[in-house]
Design an enzyme around this catalytic site. Structure first.
Site, PDB file in Angstrom:
ATOM      1  N   CYS A   2     -42.713   9.939 -32.297  1.00  0.00           N
ATOM      2  CA  CYS A   2     -43.111   9.670 -30.914  1.00  0.00           C
ATOM      3  C   CYS A   2     -43.468   8.190 -30.702  1.00  0.00           C
ATOM      4  CB  CYS A   2     -44.291  10.509 -30.469  1.00  0.00           C
ATOM      5  SG  CYS A   2     -43.933  12.251 -30.369  1.00  0.00           S
ATOM      6  N   ARG A  29     -39.601   5.086 -36.057  1.00  0.00           N
ATOM      7  CA  ARG A  29     -40.613   6.119 -36.270  1.00  0.00           C
ATOM      8  C   ARG A  29     -39.990   7.503 -36.382  1.00  0.00           C
ATOM      9  NH1 ARG A  29     -45.491   3.843 -33.712  1.00  0.00           N
ATOM     10  NH2 ARG A  29     -46.194   5.905 -33.190  1.00  0.00           N
ATOM     11  N   TRP A  76     -40.689  13.355 -30.861  1.00  0.00           N
ATOM     12  CA  TRP A  76     -40.426  14.094 -32.101  1.00  0.00           C
ATOM     13  C   TRP A  76     -41.005  15.472 -31.864  1.00  0.00           C
ATOM     14  CZ3 TRP A  76     -42.898  16.190 -36.514  1.00  0.00           C
ATOM     15  CH2 TRP A  76     -42.092  16.284 -37.649  1.00  0.00           C
ATOM     16  N   ASN A 102     -48.308  10.753 -26.875  1.00  0.00           N
ATOM     17  CA  ASN A 102     -48.239  10.919 -28.329  1.00  0.00           C
ATOM     18  C   ASN A 102     -49.471  11.704 -28.736  1.00  0.00           C
ATOM     19  OD1 ASN A 102     -46.054   9.263 -28.361  1.00  0.00           O
ATOM     20  ND2 ASN A 102     -47.019   7.575 -29.482  1.00  0.00           N
ATOM     21  N   GLY A 103     -49.334  12.611 -29.679  1.00  0.00           N
ATOM     22  CA  GLY A 103     -50.503  13.365 -30.143  1.00  0.00           C
ATOM     23  C   GLY A 103     -50.333  14.845 -29.889  1.00  0.00           C
ATOM     24  N   GLU A 483     -43.136  12.165 -57.202  1.00  0.00           N
ATOM     25  CA  GLU A 483     -42.465  11.250 -56.270  1.00  0.00           C
ATOM     26  C   GLU A 483     -40.938  11.388 -56.364  1.00  0.00           C
ATOM     27  OE1 GLU A 483     -43.219   9.676 -53.799  1.00  0.00           O
ATOM     28  OE2 GLU A 483     -41.760   8.087 -53.534  1.00  0.00           O
ATOM     29  N   LYS A 487     -38.582  12.412 -53.231  1.00  0.00           N
ATOM     30  CA  LYS A 487     -37.453  11.577 -52.762  1.00  0.00           C
ATOM     31  C   LYS A 487     -36.181  12.405 -52.708  1.00  0.00           C
ATOM     32  CE  LYS A 487     -39.016   8.968 -51.425  1.00  0.00           C
ATOM     33  NZ  LYS A 487     -40.301   8.317 -51.335  1.00  0.00           N
ATOM     34  N   GLU A 490     -36.169  14.858 -49.809  1.00  0.00           N
ATOM     35  CA  GLU A 490     -36.050  14.196 -48.505  1.00  0.00           C
ATOM     36  C   GLU A 490     -34.631  13.760 -48.195  1.00  0.00           C
ATOM     37  OE1 GLU A 490     -39.620  11.448 -47.222  1.00  0.00           O
ATOM     38  OE2 GLU A 490     -39.091  11.107 -49.297  1.00  0.00           O
ATOM     39  N   HIS A 506     -46.482  27.152 -68.837  1.00  0.00           N
ATOM     40  CA  HIS A 506     -47.381  27.963 -68.012  1.00  0.00           C
ATOM     41  C   HIS A 506     -46.663  28.545 -66.794  1.00  0.00           C
ATOM     42  CE1 HIS A 506     -50.696  26.693 -70.496  1.00  0.00           C
ATOM     43  NE2 HIS A 506     -50.265  25.441 -70.389  1.00  0.00           N
ATOM     44  N   LYS A 605     -40.605   8.461 -39.541  1.00  0.00           N
ATOM     45  CA  LYS A 605     -41.136   7.395 -40.398  1.00  0.00           C
ATOM     46  C   LYS A 605     -42.649   7.301 -40.280  1.00  0.00           C
ATOM     47  CE  LYS A 605     -40.978   3.994 -43.265  1.00  0.00           C
ATOM     48  NZ  LYS A 605     -40.942   4.442 -44.679  1.00  0.00           N
TER      49      LYS A 605
HETATM   50  C1  F6R Z   1     -41.903   9.840 -48.297  1.00  0.00           C
HETATM   51  C2  F6R Z   1     -42.592   9.300 -47.158  1.00  0.00           C
HETATM   52  C3  F6R Z   1     -43.819   9.985 -46.680  1.00  0.00           C
HETATM   53  C4  F6R Z   1     -44.922   8.944 -46.443  1.00  0.00           C
HETATM   54  C5  F6R Z   1     -46.154   9.606 -45.817  1.00  0.00           C
HETATM   55  C6  F6R Z   1     -47.293   8.623 -45.629  1.00  0.00           C
HETATM   56  O1  F6R Z   1     -40.762   9.121 -48.596  1.00  0.00           O
HETATM   57  O2  F6R Z   1     -42.193   8.319 -46.613  1.00  0.00           O
HETATM   58  O3  F6R Z   1     -44.239  10.964 -47.573  1.00  0.00           O
HETATM   59  O4  F6R Z   1     -45.235   8.352 -47.660  1.00  0.00           O
HETATM   60  O5  F6R Z   1     -45.801  10.162 -44.580  1.00  0.00           O
HETATM   61  O6  F6R Z   1     -46.915   7.591 -44.787  1.00  0.00           O
HETATM   62  P1  F6R Z   1     -47.759   6.253 -44.688  1.00  0.00           P
HETATM   63  O7  F6R Z   1     -47.669   5.580 -46.008  1.00  0.00           O
HETATM   64  O8  F6R Z   1     -47.107   5.471 -43.598  1.00  0.00           O
HETATM   65  O9  F6R Z   1     -49.179   6.656 -44.374  1.00  0.00           O
END
Ligand code: F6R
Length: 610
Positions: A2, A29, A76, A102-103, A483, A487, A490, A506, A605
């Site tokens: 948003c 975003r 969004w 937004n919100g 991580e 990745k 995603e 386990h 984002k």
């Molecule tokens: C993964 C990713 C998300 C962000 C998370 C926190 O690739 O991008 O998991 O890491 O949404 O975002 P920030 O760092 O902007 O608070």
């Protein structure tokens, strides 16, 4: 997630192209639909479309749209599917009022019932539409007053921007927990959910505080606070990070940002290390150095990738500063009773500086009366402003949805912070010197790790058939396994789980067969022997193994079905290096599956709602 952009300019200025360009600056975003409202007659003109800004542009092609006042939004979907009728701006029963939001409005169901009983007709499934009807109901000739009456009835978080056909040239805005800033020009006022989006027009911005009601006209603005007192909120200069050249010749932003990491990390480190003195200097922490030296425990919060960095950071701080340190998911913080003694502190990690869960955790920390610190990339962002002190990543904008360079920078800055806190306590100078020398060599080592990209691509293609897999590691490599799995999920939509390798027996071992690969991080560290045993137990069950190992480790290479190497380094810096092939693996897997790796489905984002 948003975005809001609005403009009111002096008459005879056509702000339509300006608004279209402005809302594009918020595309990073993530969004699924976009729209805008223009003010120029007894009714407002509302244009909305599902899809990207190009779809919105196509929706208006052939129309001559001219106006000096307008509000734009990228949505969004949260309440109601992405559809034209759910796209903002929303109107009341007619098109005299338009609002973007937004919100999340938590009590929208109850408000909708009350408004419906009062005769209001709803056309969307969104929580936002109640605000348009509230404005309509409360309007007595003054939009700012109607906004005040509306926000008193709303529960939840909001950045609201509204216009009405009845007040030419006027935009009214208010916020709670969701950022909004006014941009100041000689003959226009802008409003945006991200101050940086206005930077091409002005560097002078005013950030709104919670419950402020701002009334913007082309040459002035007025802010009235929660207590109905008129406020002169000071303007601030937007500090702009130099925009990196888009894509830098790479086919995707994600690959560009992965390859940018040596340079980005050098920027994070610049001026902060005095290796021969075993000293770290963080300008942003100077004001709280005394409090830092008295901290006894630290809670590190973040979401997603930032949380994985927080897990590693907590280990560093325990190991090198001797403090009790715990990583907590920001969204879980409110349910935890972490320490709130006088010498407790919180450290929030966030690339965007706008993540709502992280913002709320910081507010929770402040309510508990503890010192709040941040490691944030976006200069001047909400988290940067809310925390008491902090460290900027200085890695330039990260625009690909999947976070890559931010993780590497966050982990490295956490290592520096641990050394800094350690030096205030028992970490001896020679140890700090050695560690800092190693940190300075990291950018070159990342370059070496990146040189494996073609090989990683071949491995991703070799395993292109897989539907599901495990990532395992121990110690510092356990969060890297988390991580790596995040990745891959995603950007390739493959199912992946990260596990501590010690957990295999386990439960997860039950998953292993010849169609279920495991990515095992088995570098030459103090856990290598146990990792070899884990690989052997997987191979004994015919499970394919991709090993992330150091060069010339023939034992691991002979056990694994594929091996990707990373340069050797001090154990505490290895998570930075092992993250690189995992980023590349996810990238190449996503590309081979034809996925839009820069904008994976359903993700944004900046996650600015809970
Ligand atoms: C993964 C990713 C998300 C962000 C998370 C926190 O690739 O991008 O998991 O890491 O949404 O975002 P920030 O760092 O902007 O608070």
């Amino acid at each position: 997630m948003c975005g809001i952009y609005g403009i009111t300019a002096v008459p005879n200025t056509n702000i339509v192209p300006w608004g279209m360009a402005g809302i594009r600056r918020l595309e990073y975003r993530g969004y699924d639909s976009a729209g805008f409202a223009l003010q120029n007659s007894a009714e407002l003109t509302i244009i909305r479309s599902v899809g990207d800004i190009n779809a919105l542009r196509d929706a208006v092609s052939g129309h001559t749209l001219v106006s000096s006042v307008g509000i734009w939004h990228t949505r969004w979907a949260t309440h109601g599917a992405p559809s034209e009728r759910n796209t903002h701006p929303h109107t009341g029963c007619d098109t005299r009022f338009a609002v973007v939001h937004n919100g999340t409005i938590e009590n929208h169901d109850a408000l909708r019932r009350v408004l419906t009983a009062a005769g209001h007709r709803f056309t969307s499934e969104t929580d936002t539409e109640v605000v348009a009807h509230l404005l309509e109901m409360e309007y007595r000739g003054n939009l700012a007053e109607a906004m005040r009456a509306a926000i008193h009835q709303i529960e939840g978080t909001f950045a609201l921007v509204a216009i009405t056909a009845d007040e030419p040239g006027v935009i009214v805005a208010s916020r709670r927990s969701s950022p909004l800033a006014i941009g100041i020009l000689p003959d226009a006022r802008l409003i945006a959910s991200d101050a940086a989006a206005m930077a091409i027009h002005t560097r002078e911005v005013v950030h709104l505080e919670d419950y402020d009601i701002a009334t913007l006209s082309p040459t002035s603005h007025m802010i009235v606070d929660a207590g109905a007192v008129t406020r002169m909120r000071p303007s601030q200069a937007i500090e702009l990070e130099a925009e990196s050249a888009e894509f830098g010749g790479f086919p995707h932003r994600m690959l560009f940002e992965i390859n940018e990491q040596p340079a980005a990390l050098s920027n994070s480190l610049r001026g902060r290390i005095i290796a021969r003195e075993g000293h770290v200097r963080f300008g942003g922490l100077a004001a709280v150095e005394k409090q830092l030296s008295a901290i006894e425990d630290l809670t590190v919060v973040g979401c997603g990738t930032a949380y994985h960095a927080a897990l590693i950071g907590a280990m560093y701080i325990e190991a090198y500063a001797g403090l009790s340190a715990t990583a907590v998911l920001a969204s879980e913080y409110e349910y935890r009773r972490t320490s709130s003694r006088r010498n407790s502190a919180m450290l929030a990690i966030s690339q965007s500086g706008e993540t709502m869960d992280t913002l709320l955790a910081i507010k929770g920390g402040k309510d508990r009366g503890i010192l709040t610190l941040g490691i944030v990339n976006r200069v001047g962002s909400a988290i940067a402003r809310l925390t008491d002190a902090g460290i900027y990543n200085h890695i330039g904008p990260e625009t690909s949805v999947a976070s890559t360079k931010a993780f590497v920078s966050q982990v490295t800055l956490l290592a520096l912070l641990a050394i800094h806190l350690g030096r205030q306590r028992d970490l001896i100078r020679t140890d700090a010197e050695r560690m800092l020398e190693a940190v300075l060599r990291l950018p070159d080592k990342i370059t070496t790790a990146l040189a494996q990209s073609d090989h990683v691509r071949a491995v991703a293609e070799q395993f292109g058939w897989m539907q599901s897999c495990l990532f395992i590691g121990r110690g510092y490599q356990y969060p890297v396994a988390l991580e790596g799995a995040l990745k891959l999920k995603e950007v390739s939509y493959a199912h992946a789980e990260g596990y501590s390798a010690g957990e295999m027996k386990h439960g997860p071992l039950a998953l292993v067969d010849d169609r279920f690969p495991t990515i095992a991080i088995a570098v030459r560290d103090s856990r290598r022997k146990k990792m070899v045993a884990n690989i052997q137990e997987i191979k004994a069950r015919r499970g394919p193994v991709i090993a992330i190992a150091n060069p010339d480790d023939s034992e691991i290479a002979s056990l694994a079905d594929a091996t990707i190497t990373v340069p050797e380094d001090d154990e505490f810096l290895m998570p930075v290096l092992t993250a690189i092939p995992l980023q590349l693996f996810a990238y190449w897997m996503g590309v081979s599956r034809g996925i839009n790796v820069d904008k994976p489905r359903n993700l944004a984002k900046s996650v600015t709602t809970e």
